[in-house]
Design a protein around this motif. Sequence first.
Motif, PDB file in Angstrom:
ATOM      1  N   ILE A   1       0.847  -1.205   0.000  1.00  0.00           N
ATOM      2  CA  ILE A   1       0.000   0.000   0.000  1.00  0.00           C
ATOM      3  C   ILE A   1       0.877   1.247   0.000  1.00  0.00           C
ATOM      4  O   ILE A   1       1.731   1.425   0.881  1.00  0.00           O
ATOM      5  CB  ILE A   1      -0.930   0.021   1.238  1.00  0.00           C
ATOM      6  CG1 ILE A   1      -1.886  -1.169   1.194  1.00  0.00           C
ATOM      7  CG2 ILE A   1      -1.705   1.340   1.314  1.00  0.00           C
ATOM      8  CD1 ILE A   1      -2.707  -1.354   2.445  1.00  0.00           C
TER       9      ILE A   1
ATOM     10  N   ALA B   1       0.877   4.586   0.897  1.00  0.00           N
ATOM     11  CA  ALA B   1       0.112   5.582   1.659  1.00  0.00           C
ATOM     12  C   ALA B   1       0.561   7.001   1.301  1.00  0.00           C
ATOM     13  O   ALA B   1      -0.245   7.923   1.258  1.00  0.00           O
ATOM     14  CB  ALA B   1       0.275   5.328   3.150  1.00  0.00           C
TER      15      ALA B   1
ATOM     16  N   SER C   1     -11.039   9.918   2.351  1.00  0.00           N
ATOM     17  CA  SER C   1     -10.602   8.934   3.326  1.00  0.00           C
ATOM     18  C   SER C   1      -9.603   7.968   2.680  1.00  0.00           C
ATOM     19  O   SER C   1      -9.813   7.521   1.555  1.00  0.00           O
ATOM     20  CB  SER C   1     -11.839   8.193   3.814  1.00  0.00           C
ATOM     21  OG  SER C   1     -11.481   7.256   4.763  1.00  0.00           O
ATOM     22  N   GLY C   2      -8.506   7.696   3.385  1.00  0.00           N
ATOM     23  CA  GLY C   2      -7.526   6.740   2.895  1.00  0.00           C
ATOM     24  C   GLY C   2      -6.489   7.322   1.949  1.00  0.00           C
ATOM     25  O   GLY C   2      -5.661   6.595   1.410  1.00  0.00           O
ATOM     26  N   CYS C   3      -6.490   8.653   1.764  1.00  0.00           N
ATOM     27  CA  CYS C   3      -5.549   9.238   0.792  1.00  0.00           C
ATOM     28  C   CYS C   3      -4.174   9.497   1.413  1.00  0.00           C
ATOM     29  O   CYS C   3      -3.253   9.899   0.707  1.00  0.00           O
ATOM     30  CB  CYS C   3      -6.113  10.525   0.199  1.00  0.00           C
ATOM     31  SG  CYS C   3      -6.136  11.907   1.350  1.00  0.00           S
TER      32      CYS C   3
ATOM     33  N   LYS D   1      -3.591  11.269   4.612  1.00  0.00           N
ATOM     34  CA  LYS D   1      -3.484  12.463   5.470  1.00  0.00           C
ATOM     35  C   LYS D   1      -2.892  12.129   6.837  1.00  0.00           C
ATOM     36  O   LYS D   1      -1.934  12.769   7.283  1.00  0.00           O
ATOM     37  CB  LYS D   1      -4.879  13.111   5.660  1.00  0.00           C
ATOM     38  CG  LYS D   1      -5.591  13.447   4.372  1.00  0.00           C
ATOM     39  CD  LYS D   1      -6.939  14.101   4.617  1.00  0.00           C
ATOM     40  CE  LYS D   1      -7.978  13.227   5.291  1.00  0.00           C
ATOM     41  NZ  LYS D   1      -8.420  12.048   4.518  1.00  0.00           N
TER      42      LYS D   1
ATOM     43  N   THR E   1      -1.252   9.481   7.710  1.00  0.00           N
ATOM     44  CA  THR E   1       0.111   8.970   7.553  1.00  0.00           C
ATOM     45  C   THR E   1       1.107  10.125   7.437  1.00  0.00           C
ATOM     46  O   THR E   1       2.194  10.084   8.028  1.00  0.00           O
ATOM     47  CB  THR E   1       0.203   8.059   6.301  1.00  0.00           C
ATOM     48  OG1 THR E   1      -0.724   6.985   6.460  1.00  0.00           O
ATOM     49  CG2 THR E   1       1.597   7.507   6.121  1.00  0.00           C
TER      50      THR E   1
HETATM   51  N1  LIG Z   1      -0.560   0.815   9.976  1.00  0.00           N
HETATM   52  C1  LIG Z   1      -1.006   0.600   8.739  1.00  0.00           C
HETATM   53  N2  LIG Z   1      -0.804  -0.583   8.134  1.00  0.00           N
HETATM   54  C2  LIG Z   1      -1.225  -0.818   6.868  1.00  0.00           C
HETATM   55  N3  LIG Z   1      -1.871   0.085   6.113  1.00  0.00           N
HETATM   56  C3  LIG Z   1      -2.109   1.278   6.658  1.00  0.00           C
HETATM   57  C4  LIG Z   1      -1.697   1.599   8.002  1.00  0.00           C
HETATM   58  N4  LIG Z   1      -2.077   2.883   8.255  1.00  0.00           N
HETATM   59  C5  LIG Z   1      -2.693   3.323   7.136  1.00  0.00           C
HETATM   60  N5  LIG Z   1      -2.711   2.370   6.181  1.00  0.00           N
HETATM   61  C6  LIG Z   1      -3.258   2.526   4.808  1.00  0.00           C
HETATM   62  O1  LIG Z   1      -2.615   3.629   4.204  1.00  0.00           O
HETATM   63  C7  LIG Z   1      -3.533   4.401   3.455  1.00  0.00           C
HETATM   64  C8  LIG Z   1      -3.587   5.830   3.988  1.00  0.00           C
HETATM   65  O2  LIG Z   1      -4.155   5.815   5.288  1.00  0.00           O
HETATM   66  P1  LIG Z   1      -4.350   7.129   6.162  1.00  0.00           P
HETATM   67  O3  LIG Z   1      -3.086   7.878   6.197  1.00  0.00           O
HETATM   68  O4  LIG Z   1      -4.922   6.709   7.473  1.00  0.00           O
HETATM   69  O5  LIG Z   1      -5.431   7.931   5.303  1.00  0.00           O
HETATM   70  P2  LIG Z   1      -6.392   9.146   5.721  1.00  0.00           P
HETATM   71  O6  LIG Z   1      -5.962   9.670   7.036  1.00  0.00           O
HETATM   72  O7  LIG Z   1      -6.283  10.121   4.606  1.00  0.00           O
HETATM   73  O8  LIG Z   1      -7.778   8.553   5.775  1.00  0.00           O
HETATM   74  C9  LIG Z   1      -4.855   3.654   3.530  1.00  0.00           C
HETATM   75  O9  LIG Z   1      -4.955   2.832   2.425  1.00  0.00           O
HETATM   76  C10 LIG Z   1      -4.727   2.848   4.798  1.00  0.00           C
HETATM   77  O10 LIG Z   1      -5.535   1.711   4.760  1.00  0.00           O
END
Ligand SMILES: Nc1ncnc2c1ncn2[C@@H]1O[C@H](COP(=O)(O)OP(=O)(O)O)[C@@H](O)[C@H]1O
Length: 368
Positions: free
Chosen positions: A39, A41, A61-63, A65, A67
């Motif tokens: 993935i 991120a 969502s999931g873009c 942010k 991270t």
């Molecule tokens: N600890 C983790 N392990 C695996 N995948 C993760 C983890 N944290 C986030 N992801 C993936 O990374 C991507 C970005 O997540 P995230 O930063 O939480 O997005 P946002 O805050 O914009 O919703 C998503 O596809 C999420 O599922």
Amino acid sequence: MRMYWYIPTSMLLSILRFWRLLEMPRLELCDVSKYYGRIKALEKVNLTVEDGEYLAVIGPSGCGKSTMLKVIAGIVEPTRGDVRVDGRSIVGLPPEDRGVGFIFQNLALFPHMTGLENSMYGLLTRETATDEALNMVRKLRMEFGFRARLSRLPGELSMGEQQEVAILRAVASGAKIMLLDEPLSSIDAKVAVEVRRKLREVVKSKGLTALHVTHNQEEAMSVADRIAVMRKGRILQVGKPEELYYKPRSPFVMAFVGDASFLTGTCRGGRAVVRGGYDLGPCDMPEGELIVIGVRPESIVFGRGIPGKVRLRSYLGSLIRYEVELENGDIVTAVSEEEQGENVKVWFEKYKVFKYPREGLTEALSPG
Ligand SMILES: Nc1ncnc2c1ncn2[C@@H]1O[C@H](COP(=O)(O)OP(=O)(O)O)[C@@H](O)[C@H]1O
Ligand SMILES: [Mg+2]
């Protein structure tokens, strides 16, 4: 004569050097990528947040942010790239040595500590005298107009009250950089408007630098100096709210910041032509190129032009919002102060023309 020039030149150089120091950006992400297995991120993110700037980050969502904030805070390390504060890399430093205050999306208050102890946590770890810390937190609570009873444990507070404690903890930590991940998501909408105004005021008056993640575009538009729009781990565009509104570089940004309708058409003889043969003005793309035309609601004028039918009307107070199905099948959103009948004619006053992305309009607008 030589001497005369020599001194001013060296002075000029040191002034320039000093100026550069003053202008040194506070926080920089340089080609930052973060992969969780397969993935992606974050993918080659470059972002500079100036000293004292309030920057909002929006995106579906999931873009990536959260991270991005975690990489800055040191909760996760980047797979590649560098994070710098005042020109120095902070990658590898423990979170507590990075000078950042953080509000997590899931709040992450210490469950065994009262609201007050949670709020004072940052101050006490920096050995601020207890009385002083207590006064500071009380003063902040007053300033924000928070109601949470700080004698309670997080488990005894509502989500909104826990969010208040999280805000107090981050602001009271004394950190110069504030990372706020959806800090107002659980606070009642009306109160949130006040709290965000206060957040901005605190950041500006204390000379802090803030990165504020939100999915609420109105919140971003009103709180931030600049906004970064993210999609699929990348930053698509960074700019002042009005820049993103009036000069969106892609249909995605246009759709994400403010209201917009999209029509598809073709570039023919230097004109943008939509279904039904209507000419929507000049087009500087190659002949025959498929294009996307994005329109803001206030750019649509009633009274002449393409015939259509009103499908939906919503009263917004001073304005009425209309969803109009055009004769050619396209649907557009318009606003007007005046009551319109069922059958209307609409025209496009100012419009934005975008290249039709190869993957198609649906793909261009989809979040993931
Ligand atoms: N600890 C983790 N392990 C695996 N995948 C993760 C983890 N944290 C986030 N992801 C993936 O990374 C991507 C970005 O997540 P995230 O930063 O939480 O997005 P946002 O805050 O914009 O919703 C998503 O596809 C999420 O599922
Ligand atoms: Mg998130």
